[in-house]
Write a protein that holds these residues in place. Sequence first.
Motif, PDB file in Angstrom:
ATOM      1  N   LYS A 170      33.252  49.772  41.799  1.00 45.73           N
ATOM      2  CA  LYS A 170      34.107  49.870  42.972  1.00 45.73           C
ATOM      3  C   LYS A 170      33.716  51.106  43.801  1.00 45.73           C
ATOM      4  O   LYS A 170      33.662  51.039  45.029  1.00 45.73           O
ATOM      5  N   ASN A 171      33.400  52.202  43.125  1.00 51.48           N
ATOM      6  CA  ASN A 171      32.968  53.415  43.835  1.00 51.48           C
ATOM      7  C   ASN A 171      31.748  53.148  44.700  1.00 51.48           C
ATOM      8  O   ASN A 171      31.652  53.608  45.830  1.00 51.48           O
ATOM      9  N   LEU A 176      29.174  53.202  49.452  1.00 52.57           N
ATOM     10  CA  LEU A 176      27.908  52.806  50.079  1.00 52.57           C
ATOM     11  C   LEU A 176      28.019  51.499  50.864  1.00 52.57           C
ATOM     12  O   LEU A 176      27.097  51.129  51.574  1.00 52.57           O
ATOM     13  N   GLY A 177      29.122  50.805  50.708  1.00 55.84           N
ATOM     14  CA  GLY A 177      29.325  49.566  51.454  1.00 55.84           C
ATOM     15  C   GLY A 177      28.988  48.333  50.637  1.00 55.84           C
ATOM     16  O   GLY A 177      28.186  48.385  49.700  1.00 55.84           O
ATOM     17  N   ASP A 182      26.037  44.353  46.997  1.00 55.92           N
ATOM     18  CA  ASP A 182      25.428  43.033  46.771  1.00 55.92           C
ATOM     19  C   ASP A 182      23.988  43.160  46.287  1.00 55.92           C
ATOM     20  O   ASP A 182      23.558  42.455  45.371  1.00 55.92           O
ATOM     21  N   ILE A 183      23.244  44.063  46.934  1.00 57.67           N
ATOM     22  CA  ILE A 183      21.838  44.229  46.530  1.00 57.67           C
ATOM     23  C   ILE A 183      21.774  44.755  45.091  1.00 57.67           C
ATOM     24  O   ILE A 183      20.952  44.320  44.291  1.00 57.67           O
ATOM     25  N   ILE A 240      17.663  51.163  46.758  1.00 54.34           N
ATOM     26  CA  ILE A 240      18.284  50.322  47.789  1.00 54.34           C
ATOM     27  C   ILE A 240      18.230  51.045  49.127  1.00 54.34           C
ATOM     28  O   ILE A 240      18.754  52.161  49.247  1.00 54.34           O
ATOM     29  N   ASP A 241      17.593  50.419  50.106  1.00 51.87           N
ATOM     30  CA  ASP A 241      17.464  51.002  51.440  1.00 51.87           C
ATOM     31  C   ASP A 241      16.944  52.436  51.387  1.00 51.87           C
ATOM     32  O   ASP A 241      17.465  53.333  52.055  1.00 51.87           O
ATOM     33  N   GLY A 242      15.982  52.667  50.543  1.00 50.21           N
ATOM     34  CA  GLY A 242      15.400  54.006  50.477  1.00 50.21           C
ATOM     35  C   GLY A 242      16.220  55.002  49.673  1.00 50.21           C
ATOM     36  O   GLY A 242      15.837  56.165  49.556  1.00 50.21           O
TER      37      GLY A 242
END
Length: 556
Positions: A170-171, A176-177, A182-183, A240-242
Amino acid sequence: MHLAFRVFDCTIDGILITDPEQKIISTNRAATTITGFTEEEMIGKTPQMLSSNRHDPGFFQAMWRTIAEKGSWQGDIWSQRKSGEIYPQWQNMSEVRDEQGRLANYISVFSDISALKQSQEQLEHLAHHDPLTGLPNRLLLDQHLSQGLERAHRQNQLMAVLFLDLDRFKNINDSLGHPVGDILLTQASQRLEQVIRADDLIARLGGDEFAIVLESPTDEQGVGLVAQKCIDAFIEPFRIDGNDVYASTSIGISVFPNDGTHAAELIKHADTAMYHAKEHGRNTFQFYNRQMTELAVKRLTLESRLRSAIENEEFILCYQPQISLRSGRIIGVEALIRWQSPTGELVMPEAFVPVAEESGLIKFIDTWVLQNACLALAQWQAEGLSPSFMAINISGFSIEHGLLIGMVKQALHKSQVAPDYLELEITEGYLMQHKQQAVEIINELQDLGVQFSIDDFGTGYSSLSYLKSLPINKLKIDRSFVQDIQHNDNDRAIAVSVIALGHSMQMQVIAEGGETREQLDILTSLGCDSVQGFFYSKPVTADKLVELLKTDRPIF
Ligand code: C2E
Ligand code: MG
Ligand code: MG
């Protein structure tokens, strides 16, 4: 007539008309489009030209029977296009009779339903899979588990359910959104898939919960190992995303049949155990049965202690003499490993060899034993004290993984011992399971001059024809048959047959575990060649063995 022909040719269903002998006499345009054959290619042939070989003869017999009885047949059927592609079609076959009731024609009307089938399959897939990760969902998990349990029940096997919940997911989502969450879920599911075997199933239950079903694990400790591997799969951060995102998982485990016999029960208990894992500080696993957790943790600790024992070479070799029952003197020695742990305790092989075998660490142990036993032998030879051979226990693992030949050559090279002083002991249990591979490797080493014996003989259900194909020099009668040989007629009968069997195949026969004079006398009277056991000597350190070799005189 003109109108009828237009209808015939414009309809989107394929139509084939045959004569009573099933020869095609007319086709429409749709038939050409669907099958890929031109009208000329079809005329004069039978509809068998479109057959896909996907149905057995019984299928067509039933179809023709229905047509004969009812005048027509409908159903799904697999056909083959000119291109070779196999496709499903919906087909209606009917017969046409003239005014006298004689069979005049057959008419086959069919449509290509591959698109329909595909979307049906897609629907099916959607209903059983999680759209984000593509993993099976709870529905499929239930089905798979229930079917597996029936089989496990029939075959008397274990099955395990691992319930995973990501820690503090959940954190991650909140900070981070959701897209990052999901990723992470997708990447986590990919890592977990690498941990499990092809027969095992991993499902996403929703949110950050996953379940893994392990098919027929050998024991609970093995299940604990898989759980630890799943936890370890989270050690590396997710990229994830760098950004590096760290995550971990808590795992609860239930095992069939002890923790439940139905799918729902096992999942529920694994879930409960997962909460215990969270209580134990997360990033860990717990069995539903608390005792199992202790055992599994012990097993894992032993493995890591063993790892450092190998690095620090915390082992010593003891040697047990083998005595000829003819001359009464030492003919060889068997090297037996002990683990001298830093706590000062001497650990016997039975307490760590099985774990070393399961974890693959045994290859380091086999290498170490081979090298050190050969070096010891070289030293005795230099002192003029040599027994005629050194027997060394070899694990099935080293044979199976193609390591043995290299290990042996290296040990012989380092010690400069001649190959014929080496006798490798392989257990009967291993040999019987891995027949072909073992034969080839044993043959290659035999060509070098290395000798082989079968350890613990009598416990492994040897097939005689296989024994004949093995270039083995010696059988070692298992200790369990020697123990009671004075009183137990069955044990004595087994010893008699092993000795007869060995001698008939030009093998030597040695008995393990000779502890008393009486046992040795019986073995001698049965024609056994040699004996190893406490009567003459327990396994002793190298120094003591040298003493024994120096003072060696007949025991009789
Ligand atoms: P094994 O190869 O069948 O070894 C014989 C075992 O019987 C030894 O136990 C030995 O101490 C014991 N023994 C010998 N004579 C008597 C006797 O008269 N009475 C009784 N009660 N026992 C006797 P140990 O040393 O504990 O080894 C146990 C097993 O561990 C071995 O069985 C072997 O399978 C394995 N092992 C030992 N050393 C090694 C090794 O270096 N490598 C591998 N891969 N396995 C080893
Ligand atoms: Mg042995
Ligand atoms: Mg043995």
